[in-house]
Motif scaffolding. Sequence first.
Motif, PDB file in Angstrom:
ATOM      1  N   ALA A  37      10.316  46.683  53.274  1.00 16.90           N
ATOM      2  CA  ALA A  37       9.006  46.851  53.985  1.00 16.90           C
ATOM      3  C   ALA A  37       8.000  46.443  53.296  1.00 16.90           C
ATOM      4  CB  ALA A  37       9.081  48.421  54.449  1.00 16.90           C
ATOM      5  N   PRO A  38       6.940  45.992  53.897  1.00 21.48           N
ATOM      6  CA  PRO A  38       5.622  45.887  53.350  1.00 21.48           C
ATOM      7  C   PRO A  38       4.812  47.207  52.976  1.00 21.48           C
ATOM      8  CG  PRO A  38       5.384  45.546  55.547  1.00 21.48           C
ATOM      9  CD  PRO A  38       6.834  45.988  55.308  1.00 21.48           C
ATOM     10  N   GLU A  40       1.193  47.917  51.249  1.00 23.04           N
ATOM     11  CA  GLU A  40       0.056  47.466  50.758  1.00 23.04           C
ATOM     12  C   GLU A  40      -0.091  48.281  49.400  1.00 23.04           C
ATOM     13  OE1 GLU A  40      -4.153  46.052  50.282  1.00 23.04           O
ATOM     14  OE2 GLU A  40      -3.512  47.853  51.461  1.00 23.04           O
ATOM     15  N   VAL A  42       1.361  48.978  47.095  1.00 25.41           N
ATOM     16  CA  VAL A  42       2.504  49.623  46.097  1.00 25.41           C
ATOM     17  C   VAL A  42       3.536  48.512  45.903  1.00 25.41           C
ATOM     18  CG1 VAL A  42       4.427  51.254  46.436  1.00 25.41           C
ATOM     19  CG2 VAL A  42       2.249  51.893  47.337  1.00 25.41           C
ATOM     20  N   GLN A  99       3.250  38.421  55.839  1.00 30.36           N
ATOM     21  CA  GLN A  99       2.579  39.278  56.833  1.00 30.36           C
ATOM     22  C   GLN A  99       1.133  38.890  57.157  1.00 30.36           C
ATOM     23  OE1 GLN A  99       2.002  43.600  57.031  1.00 30.36           O
ATOM     24  NE2 GLN A  99       3.460  43.500  58.320  1.00 30.36           N
ATOM     25  N   ASN A 126       1.172  42.027  61.890  1.00 29.06           N
ATOM     26  CA  ASN A 126       0.994  43.300  61.649  1.00 29.06           C
ATOM     27  C   ASN A 126       0.129  43.981  63.021  1.00 29.06           C
ATOM     28  OD1 ASN A 126      -0.279  46.069  61.103  1.00 29.06           O
ATOM     29  ND2 ASN A 126       0.021  45.723  58.910  1.00 29.06           N
ATOM     30  N   LYS A 170       5.499  43.403  63.737  1.00 26.70           N
ATOM     31  CA  LYS A 170       5.797  44.655  63.443  1.00 26.70           C
ATOM     32  C   LYS A 170       4.858  45.597  64.117  1.00 26.70           C
ATOM     33  CE  LYS A 170       6.664  47.422  58.941  1.00 26.70           C
ATOM     34  NZ  LYS A 170       5.536  48.415  58.889  1.00 26.70           N
ATOM     35  N   TYR A 207       2.377  59.739  59.267  1.00 28.37           N
ATOM     36  CA  TYR A 207       3.696  59.483  58.718  1.00 28.37           C
ATOM     37  C   TYR A 207       4.171  61.055  58.740  1.00 28.37           C
ATOM     38  CZ  TYR A 207       2.878  54.840  56.653  1.00 28.37           C
ATOM     39  OH  TYR A 207       2.530  53.880  56.535  1.00 28.37           O
ATOM     40  N   GLY A 231      11.606  53.683  59.820  1.00 31.76           N
ATOM     41  CA  GLY A 231      11.160  54.799  59.571  1.00 31.76           C
ATOM     42  C   GLY A 231      11.997  55.982  59.109  1.00 31.76           C
ATOM     43  N   ASP A 232      11.472  56.463  58.018  1.00 29.35           N
ATOM     44  CA  ASP A 232      12.268  57.778  57.347  1.00 29.35           C
ATOM     45  C   ASP A 232      13.726  57.351  57.090  1.00 29.35           C
ATOM     46  OD1 ASP A 232       9.791  59.183  57.588  1.00 29.35           O
ATOM     47  OD2 ASP A 232      10.750  60.515  59.050  1.00 29.35           O
ATOM     48  N   LEU A 233      14.106  56.039  56.809  1.00 28.16           N
ATOM     49  CA  LEU A 233      15.345  55.734  56.347  1.00 28.16           C
ATOM     50  C   LEU A 233      15.692  56.084  54.748  1.00 28.16           C
ATOM     51  CD1 LEU A 233      16.064  52.375  58.350  1.00 28.16           C
ATOM     52  CD2 LEU A 233      16.842  54.766  58.938  1.00 28.16           C
ATOM     53  N   PHE A 234      15.899  56.986  54.222  1.00 27.91           N
ATOM     54  CA  PHE A 234      15.815  57.471  53.019  1.00 27.91           C
ATOM     55  C   PHE A 234      17.164  57.632  52.562  1.00 27.91           C
ATOM     56  CE2 PHE A 234      11.848  59.815  54.632  1.00 27.91           C
ATOM     57  CZ  PHE A 234      10.960  59.158  54.007  1.00 27.91           C
ATOM     58  N   MET A 252      14.950  48.038  58.242  1.00 28.28           N
ATOM     59  CA  MET A 252      13.617  47.880  57.291  1.00 28.28           C
ATOM     60  C   MET A 252      13.352  49.183  56.381  1.00 28.28           C
ATOM     61  SD  MET A 252       9.651  47.012  57.641  1.00 28.28           S
ATOM     62  CE  MET A 252       9.872  45.328  57.648  1.00 28.28           C
ATOM     63  N   GLY A 254      11.164  51.456  53.370  1.00 25.92           N
ATOM     64  CA  GLY A 254      10.094  51.321  52.855  1.00 25.92           C
ATOM     65  C   GLY A 254       9.980  52.307  51.633  1.00 25.92           C
ATOM     66  N   ARG A 255       9.318  53.575  52.002  1.00 21.98           N
ATOM     67  CA  ARG A 255       9.257  54.696  51.025  1.00 21.98           C
ATOM     68  C   ARG A 255      10.583  54.954  50.328  1.00 21.98           C
ATOM     69  NH1 ARG A 255       6.696  58.948  54.412  1.00 21.98           N
ATOM     70  NH2 ARG A 255       8.060  57.650  56.034  1.00 21.98           N
ATOM     71  N   MET A 319       4.158  58.762  44.726  1.00 24.44           N
ATOM     72  CA  MET A 319       4.462  58.412  46.082  1.00 24.44           C
ATOM     73  C   MET A 319       6.010  59.123  46.313  1.00 24.44           C
ATOM     74  SD  MET A 319       3.177  54.734  47.696  1.00 24.44           S
ATOM     75  CE  MET A 319       3.931  55.288  49.221  1.00 24.44           C
TER      76      MET A 319
HETATM   77  C1  LIG Z   1       1.555  52.806  50.868  1.00 25.62           C
HETATM   78  C2  LIG Z   1       1.885  52.137  52.276  1.00 25.62           C
HETATM   79  C3  LIG Z   1       1.474  50.749  52.583  1.00 25.62           C
HETATM   80  C4  LIG Z   1       1.918  50.108  53.474  1.00 25.62           C
HETATM   81  N1  LIG Z   1       1.439  48.772  53.883  1.00 25.62           N
HETATM   82  C5  LIG Z   1       2.009  48.026  55.126  1.00 25.62           C
HETATM   83  C6  LIG Z   1       1.628  46.971  55.364  1.00 25.62           C
HETATM   84  O1  LIG Z   1       0.821  46.213  54.492  1.00 25.62           O
HETATM   85  N2  LIG Z   1       1.922  46.176  56.351  1.00 25.62           N
HETATM   86  C7  LIG Z   1       2.727  46.921  57.377  1.00 25.62           C
HETATM   87  O2  LIG Z   1       3.218  46.433  58.383  1.00 25.62           O
HETATM   88  N3  LIG Z   1       3.310  48.233  57.076  1.00 25.62           N
HETATM   89  C8  LIG Z   1       2.609  48.925  55.817  1.00 25.62           C
HETATM   90  N4  LIG Z   1       3.196  50.146  55.638  1.00 25.62           N
HETATM   91  C9  LIG Z   1       4.023  50.729  56.593  1.00 25.62           C
HETATM   92  C10 LIG Z   1       5.806  50.446  56.146  1.00 25.62           C
HETATM   93  O3  LIG Z   1       5.989  49.113  56.208  1.00 25.62           O
HETATM   94  C11 LIG Z   1       6.655  51.275  56.946  1.00 25.62           C
HETATM   95  O4  LIG Z   1       6.579  50.905  58.309  1.00 25.62           O
HETATM   96  C12 LIG Z   1       6.410  52.890  56.820  1.00 25.62           C
HETATM   97  O5  LIG Z   1       6.285  53.217  55.686  1.00 25.62           O
HETATM   98  C13 LIG Z   1       7.613  53.325  57.557  1.00 25.62           C
HETATM   99  O6  LIG Z   1       8.666  53.156  56.888  1.00 25.62           O
HETATM  100  P1  LIG Z   1       9.454  53.916  55.516  1.00 25.62           P
HETATM  101  O7  LIG Z   1       9.795  55.419  56.251  1.00 25.62           O
HETATM  102  O8  LIG Z   1      10.745  53.582  55.170  1.00 25.62           O
HETATM  103  O9  LIG Z   1       8.392  54.026  54.528  1.00 25.62           O
HETATM  104  C14 LIG Z   1       2.683  50.760  54.666  1.00 25.62           C
HETATM  105  C15 LIG Z   1       3.217  52.145  54.389  1.00 25.62           C
HETATM  106  C16 LIG Z   1       2.980  52.959  53.138  1.00 25.62           C
HETATM  107  C17 LIG Z   1       3.168  54.066  52.638  1.00 25.62           C
END
Ligand SMILES: Cc1cc2nc3c(=O)[nH]c(=O)nc-3n(C[C@H](O)[C@H](O)[C@H](O)COP(=O)(O)O)c2cc1C
Length: 351
Positions: A37-38, A40, A42, A99, A126, A170, A207, A231-234, A252, A254-255, A319
């Motif tokens: 995931a993107p 920003e 991080v 993106q 985005n 997205k 979130y 979303g929330d795939l941990f 996708m 992310g965190r 984070m």
């Molecule tokens: C610090 C941070 C920065 C993010 N920046 C972007 C971004 O630049 N573009 C985007 O589409 N989503 C951004 N997101 C959203 C994530 O891509 C993702 O959709 C969101 O964190 C949920 O996925 P996760 O639960 O796997 O983290 C950001 C999320 C976080 C926490």
Amino acid sequence: MVNQALKASRSGLSFSCGEEKRFMLFIEANRTALVLAPMEGVMDAPMRALIADLGGFDFGVSEFVRVGQSVITAKQILHEIPDLNGPVFGSAKLPLQLQLLGDSPELLAGTAIEACIAGARAIDINFGCPAPTILRRSGGASLLRNPKAITEIIRSVRDALPSVIPVSAKIRLGWEDPNDVDGIAQAVQEGGANWITIHARTKQEGYRPGVHWDAVARVRSRLSIPVVANGDLFTAEDVARCEAETGCTHFMIGRGILKNPFLAHDVRASRALHALREDIPLQLDDRLRISIERYAAITDDQAANAGFVPSRVKQWIRMVRDISDSVPHQVLTAVKKARTTSELLNLMHGS
Ligand SMILES: Cc1cc2nc3c(=O)[nH]c(=O)nc-3n(C[C@H](O)[C@H](O)[C@H](O)COP(=O)(O)O)c2cc1C
């Protein structure tokens, strides 16, 4: 003015047949994809270098490049996303989709062309960023309230680029009501997007824990383009549950990768996908520690100052603490005290 720029740029964007063959298919309907995931601030070039080194993802999406009052040039794009064409830290490769964020169909199309000139081989737009600074200028999630504008933007970018360059969107489920996702996703498809990524929360939900997989399932069954679930795939179990509840086979993450940098490997193993490496530590604590060491090894040489690695690792651990209370004590102490990379590594080893 913009149209002239578009035409001029487009002429630089023809690919020979041989070259087209080298274009990768980022998302294919019948092949599972794991997408980084993107994030920003991080997930930038150094952090992506680590994730590329650890492996497991099919491709990543860059943090957004903001398109405000004018077309962003290829040079500016490469300045913001220096690893667009390959690693600038370390040597491992992770294909990257660029993106863009903005609300002007023309400026986004012009910037998408510049992005391809800079080397981008896939563009994402985005429509989910909830940051107040972005919302004030009507980009990101604010467009969720205007599906017509979403169609217009995607169509404009799609029409400006050769068909070998995929364009995706997205989104979140909506501004406030998760049921709005049906109209929004339809708008994305109508604009000609090749796929859609859905973060299964509304803008208003931020979130907060809990995602609406039921809404993603409904949308997936109605669309003809692939849906990437987010979303929330941990854990690998979260991914299995997401697949069972949505029918999605594209994910996708992310965190979750910050807490468990080897998560993509867990997902691959659980889905009997081709294993990419065998030396994966079992314990989460070891995984985090080893990943921090790898990060230091990959980035320290090129870091601008001695405090770069410790300050970035501190932010990374902050984070992780937002989503987990199980950060190893030694890592916590190390990031609190260390001012240089060697101090950080020594403290992590208790010396
Ligand atoms: C610090 C941070 C920065 C993010 N920046 C972007 C971004 O630049 N573009 C985007 O589409 N989503 C951004 N997101 C959203 C994530 O891509 C993702 O959709 C969101 O964190 C949920 O996925 P996760 O639960 O796997 O983290 C950001 C999320 C976080 C926490």
